[in-house]
Design a protein around this motif. Structure first.
Motif, PDB file in Angstrom:
ATOM      1  N   VAL A  26     -14.940   4.046 -16.572  1.00 37.55           N
ATOM      2  CA  VAL A  26     -13.547   4.015 -17.206  1.00 37.55           C
ATOM      3  C   VAL A  26     -12.581   4.892 -16.053  1.00 37.55           C
ATOM      4  N   LEU A  27     -13.280   5.696 -15.561  1.00 39.30           N
ATOM      5  CA  LEU A  27     -12.483   6.684 -14.727  1.00 39.30           C
ATOM      6  C   LEU A  27     -12.521   5.688 -13.248  1.00 39.30           C
ATOM      7  N   VAL A  28     -13.055   5.232 -13.013  1.00 40.64           N
ATOM      8  CA  VAL A  28     -13.133   4.460 -11.572  1.00 40.64           C
ATOM      9  C   VAL A  28     -12.127   3.328 -11.819  1.00 40.64           C
ATOM     10  N   GLY A  29     -12.272   2.608 -12.936  1.00 41.03           N
ATOM     11  CA  GLY A  29     -11.114   1.509 -13.282  1.00 41.03           C
ATOM     12  C   GLY A  29      -9.716   2.234 -13.380  1.00 41.03           C
ATOM     13  N   LEU A  30      -9.640   3.330 -13.693  1.00 37.65           N
ATOM     14  CA  LEU A  30      -8.231   3.887 -13.756  1.00 37.65           C
ATOM     15  C   LEU A  30      -7.627   4.667 -12.577  1.00 37.65           C
ATOM     16  N   LEU A  31      -8.777   4.903 -11.634  1.00 37.28           N
ATOM     17  CA  LEU A  31      -8.302   5.463 -10.387  1.00 37.28           C
ATOM     18  C   LEU A  31      -8.234   4.328  -9.311  1.00 37.28           C
ATOM     19  N   LEU A  32      -8.831   3.073  -9.401  1.00 31.12           N
ATOM     20  CA  LEU A  32      -8.858   2.190  -8.452  1.00 31.12           C
ATOM     21  C   LEU A  32      -7.449   1.545  -8.209  1.00 31.12           C
ATOM     22  N   PRO A  33      -6.806   1.139  -9.122  1.00 32.16           N
ATOM     23  CA  PRO A  33      -5.350   0.586  -8.955  1.00 32.16           C
ATOM     24  C   PRO A  33      -4.456   1.624  -8.248  1.00 32.16           C
ATOM     25  N   ALA A  34      -4.705   3.020  -8.502  1.00 31.13           N
ATOM     26  CA  ALA A  34      -3.774   4.026  -7.941  1.00 31.13           C
ATOM     27  C   ALA A  34      -4.322   4.436  -6.552  1.00 31.13           C
ATOM     28  N   VAL A  35      -5.493   4.028  -5.942  1.00 32.78           N
ATOM     29  CA  VAL A  35      -6.052   4.062  -4.824  1.00 32.78           C
ATOM     30  C   VAL A  35      -5.456   2.829  -3.888  1.00 32.78           C
ATOM     31  N   GLN A  36      -5.713   1.898  -4.594  1.00 27.93           N
ATOM     32  CA  GLN A  36      -5.163   0.625  -4.022  1.00 27.93           C
ATOM     33  C   GLN A  36      -3.428   0.614  -3.668  1.00 27.93           C
ATOM     34  N   ALA A  37      -3.066   1.062  -4.774  1.00 27.16           N
ATOM     35  CA  ALA A  37      -1.400   1.188  -4.586  1.00 27.16           C
ATOM     36  C   ALA A  37      -0.992   2.289  -3.456  1.00 27.16           C
ATOM     37  N   ARG A  39      -2.612   2.749  -0.742  1.00 30.91           N
ATOM     38  CA  ARG A  39      -3.235   2.354   0.423  1.00 30.91           C
ATOM     39  C   ARG A  39      -1.962   1.265   0.715  1.00 30.91           C
ATOM     40  N   GLU A  40      -1.518   0.720  -0.224  1.00 34.77           N
ATOM     41  CA  GLU A  40      -0.513  -0.351  -0.026  1.00 34.77           C
ATOM     42  C   GLU A  40       0.870   0.379   0.367  1.00 34.77           C
ATOM     43  N   ARG A  44       2.782  -0.467   3.809  1.00 32.13           N
ATOM     44  CA  ARG A  44       4.274  -0.763   3.952  1.00 32.13           C
ATOM     45  C   ARG A  44       4.929   0.309   4.890  1.00 32.13           C
ATOM     46  N   MET A  45       4.676   1.478   4.791  1.00 28.80           N
ATOM     47  CA  MET A  45       5.525   2.526   5.576  1.00 28.80           C
ATOM     48  C   MET A  45       5.069   2.093   6.980  1.00 28.80           C
ATOM     49  N   SER A  46       3.775   1.685   7.159  1.00 28.17           N
ATOM     50  CA  SER A  46       3.237   1.350   8.503  1.00 28.17           C
ATOM     51  C   SER A  46       3.969   0.067   9.222  1.00 28.17           C
ATOM     52  N   CYS A  47       4.411  -0.728   8.343  1.00 30.90           N
ATOM     53  CA  CYS A  47       5.030  -2.026   8.489  1.00 30.90           C
ATOM     54  C   CYS A  47       6.452  -1.829   8.901  1.00 30.90           C
ATOM     55  N   SER A  48       6.885  -0.613   7.980  1.00 31.90           N
ATOM     56  CA  SER A  48       8.355  -0.166   8.212  1.00 31.90           C
ATOM     57  C   SER A  48       8.506   0.429   9.672  1.00 31.90           C
ATOM     58  N   ASN A  49       7.475   1.252  10.130  1.00 32.47           N
ATOM     59  CA  ASN A  49       7.486   1.690  11.320  1.00 32.47           C
ATOM     60  C   ASN A  49       7.578   0.926  12.424  1.00 32.47           C
ATOM     61  N   ASN A  50       6.820  -0.101  12.353  1.00 30.46           N
ATOM     62  CA  ASN A  50       6.814  -1.318  13.342  1.00 30.46           C
ATOM     63  C   ASN A  50       8.223  -1.887  13.521  1.00 30.46           C
ATOM     64  N   PHE A  51       8.875  -1.954  12.624  1.00 33.02           N
ATOM     65  CA  PHE A  51      10.325  -2.761  12.508  1.00 33.02           C
ATOM     66  C   PHE A  51      11.241  -1.624  13.427  1.00 33.02           C
ATOM     67  N   LYS A  52      10.999  -0.344  12.932  1.00 30.62           N
ATOM     68  CA  LYS A  52      11.937   0.698  13.547  1.00 30.62           C
ATOM     69  C   LYS A  52      11.674   0.560  15.040  1.00 30.62           C
ATOM     70  N   GLN A  53      10.368   0.451  15.400  1.00 28.94           N
ATOM     71  CA  GLN A  53       9.879   0.390  17.084  1.00 28.94           C
ATOM     72  C   GLN A  53      10.715  -0.830  17.887  1.00 28.94           C
ATOM     73  N   SER A 350       6.247 -11.724   2.939  1.00 29.35           N
ATOM     74  CA  SER A 350       5.543 -10.689   3.044  1.00 29.35           C
ATOM     75  C   SER A 350       4.204 -10.688   2.160  1.00 29.35           C
ATOM     76  N   ASN A 351       3.387  -9.956   2.478  1.00 28.10           N
ATOM     77  CA  ASN A 351       2.208  -9.485   1.397  1.00 28.10           C
ATOM     78  C   ASN A 351       2.567  -8.305   0.735  1.00 28.10           C
ATOM     79  N   HIS A 352       3.836  -7.722   0.809  1.00 32.45           N
ATOM     80  CA  HIS A 352       4.127  -6.645  -0.122  1.00 32.45           C
ATOM     81  C   HIS A 352       4.662  -7.365  -1.277  1.00 32.45           C
ATOM     82  N   GLN A 353       4.449  -6.487  -2.267  1.00 28.71           N
ATOM     83  CA  GLN A 353       4.770  -6.786  -3.512  1.00 28.71           C
ATOM     84  C   GLN A 353       6.226  -6.845  -3.791  1.00 28.71           C
ATOM     85  N   GLY A 354       7.029  -7.884  -4.215  1.00 31.47           N
ATOM     86  CA  GLY A 354       8.305  -8.133  -4.516  1.00 31.47           C
ATOM     87  C   GLY A 354       9.277  -8.525  -3.661  1.00 31.47           C
TER      88      GLY A 354
END
Length: 416
Positions: A26-37, A39-40, A44-53, A350-354
């Motif tokens: 149960v704890l893994v199930g609760l934490l995994l989406p948070a970890v994935q979020a 990471r994404e 997303r921040m890295s993608c934004s930094n690429n655009f700034k470059q 993009s592969n970002h949400q939304g």
């Protein structure tokens, strides 16, 4: 305890072990989406930094040359037909010039820490394909290389280079049949007209009037169709962005083709002269709206040989499907065209949400949601047959279209 008896050891019963395992699950199930979020969010921040470059690269280029790099630049022969004139001459056997088919990203390479790659491209290059130590036919390439299409693109190694600055970490696409992917494309406004040819005919002569393409003049057609920061075969500069650098999109994010029938990365083709503008919606799969029906003609999916019709497969090519984007349909909408590598609705995705990132001409990076106001999607853009309406007028595609045009004198007073 009796003499000779071993002391008893406490332990967990099977029920207790199962309870502990269930709690951990149960704890893994609760934490995994948070970890994935998390990471994404980092991706997303890295993608934004690429655009700034890329924004810094654009501004440094403009500081050096007082203009922006051209979309559809390169070398040409005065006697050979130009882009999409047909036959093997264009796609596969030009070893002495590249028919002005290079994207603006090529000129940016020395301004985004890719000086070594630029040195390879801008000088004659020997590639020993036959591995015999001698210069054979098709192994000595001229300065600026051959056309980045089909056979030549597979052999000319600088075009195959994947640069981290051009890749979004959220896009999993890697390797062949792509020949150097890019997740960042040049914005050419709210009309696909002349996004392949510019105001030139198949012989790359200026102004296509009388060449069988337009009855109303190539210069006027260019005004009606090429409304973005970047124009095909023509230089532009910050002085041309009359709507303001902070209100005009210079580049947009695109997802690359992953070998499926994704409506955002593989174009529905065969729509005719005007049908490709907005009328592909009826060919999506009702059960999977993000994918084309199996009966819909999608060249890159139905015929893998048409790698040139896969979104973002060749960063060095100016072909619209490869390195251009338009502000007609909102981000993450379907793309469609008459011919997939010709003019068409090649939006942002993009592969970002939304939504997807955009680079404003002043260098700011913004995230545009899929729900941005995009006007009347049934509004037709100019076609080869005319009419030459709305030259210099406000975009027909609402706030989204207004952000893509450089000189329509539109005031942006809404949040985006």
């Amino acid at each position: 305890m009796k003499s000779g008896e071993k002391p008893s050891r406490g332990g967990f019963t099977l029920v207790e072990l199962l309870v502990v395992i269930a709690i951990i699950g149960v704890l893994v199930g609760l934490l995994l989406p948070a970890v994935q979020a998390a990471r994404e969010a980092a991706r997303r921040m890295s993608c934004s930094n690429n655009f700034k470059q890329l924004g810094l690269a654009l501004h440094n280029y403009h500081s050096a040359y007082n203009r922006l790099p051209m979309q559809g630049v390169g070398t040409k022969s005065g006697t050979v037909d130009g882009p999409l004139a047909g036959g093997a001459n264009v796609f596969g056997s030009f070893f002495d010039h590249n028919v002005m088919q290079l994207s603006a990203l090529v000129g940016l390479t020395p301004f985004m820490e890719q000086q070594a790659l630029w040195e390879q491209i801008s000088n004659p290059l020997f590639v020993d394909h036959n591995q015999n130590g001698t210069v054979d036919t098709g192994e000595l390439y001229p300065a600026m290389g051959p056309t980045p299409q089909e056979i030549d693109g597979e052999l000319y190694t600088p075009y195959l280079t994947e640069m981290q600055t051009l890749r979004c970490p959220s896009d999993p696409g890697r390797g062949l049949p792509a020949q150097g992917r890019t997740n960042y494309a040049l914005c050419q406004g709210d009309s696909p007209l002349l996004s392949l040819y510019g105001n030139r005919g198949t012989t790359l002569a200026v102004d296509v009037a009388g060449a069988g393409w337009f009855t109303w003049g190539g210069a006027r057609a260019s005004q009606a169709g090429q409304r973005g920061v970047f124009k095909t075969h023509e230089f532009t500069g910050f002085r041309d962005v009359l709507d303001g650098l902070s209100n005009t999109i210079a580049m947009g994010e695109i997802a690359t083709y992953l070998g499926d029938r994704d409506v955002r990365t593989s174009a529905r083709t065969g729509q005719g002269a005007e049908g490709y503008i907005t009328r592909c919606d009826g060919f999506t799969d009702p059960q999977r709206p993000r994918f084309w029906l199996s009966t819909a003609t999608v060249d890159v999916a139905d015929n893998p040989a048409f790698a040139g019709k896969a979104r973002g497969y060749r960063w060095a090519s100016h072909i619209p499907c490869q390195s251009s984007c338009f502000t007609i349909k909102p981000p993450n909408s379907l793309i469609c065209a008459n011919n997939s590598d010709d003019a068409g609705v090649f939006g942002m995705s993009s592969n970002h949400q939304g939504g997807a990132h955009v680079l404003m001409t002043d260098g700011a990076v913004k995230f545009i949601t899929d729900s941005i106001e995009a006007g009347n999607q049934d509004s037709p853009t100019p076609t080869r047959a005319g009419p030459d309406t709305n030259i210099g007028g406000k975009s027909l595609y609402g706030l989204w279209g207004a952000l893509g045009t450089r000189a329509s004198r539109e005031t942006i007073d809404a949040e985006f």
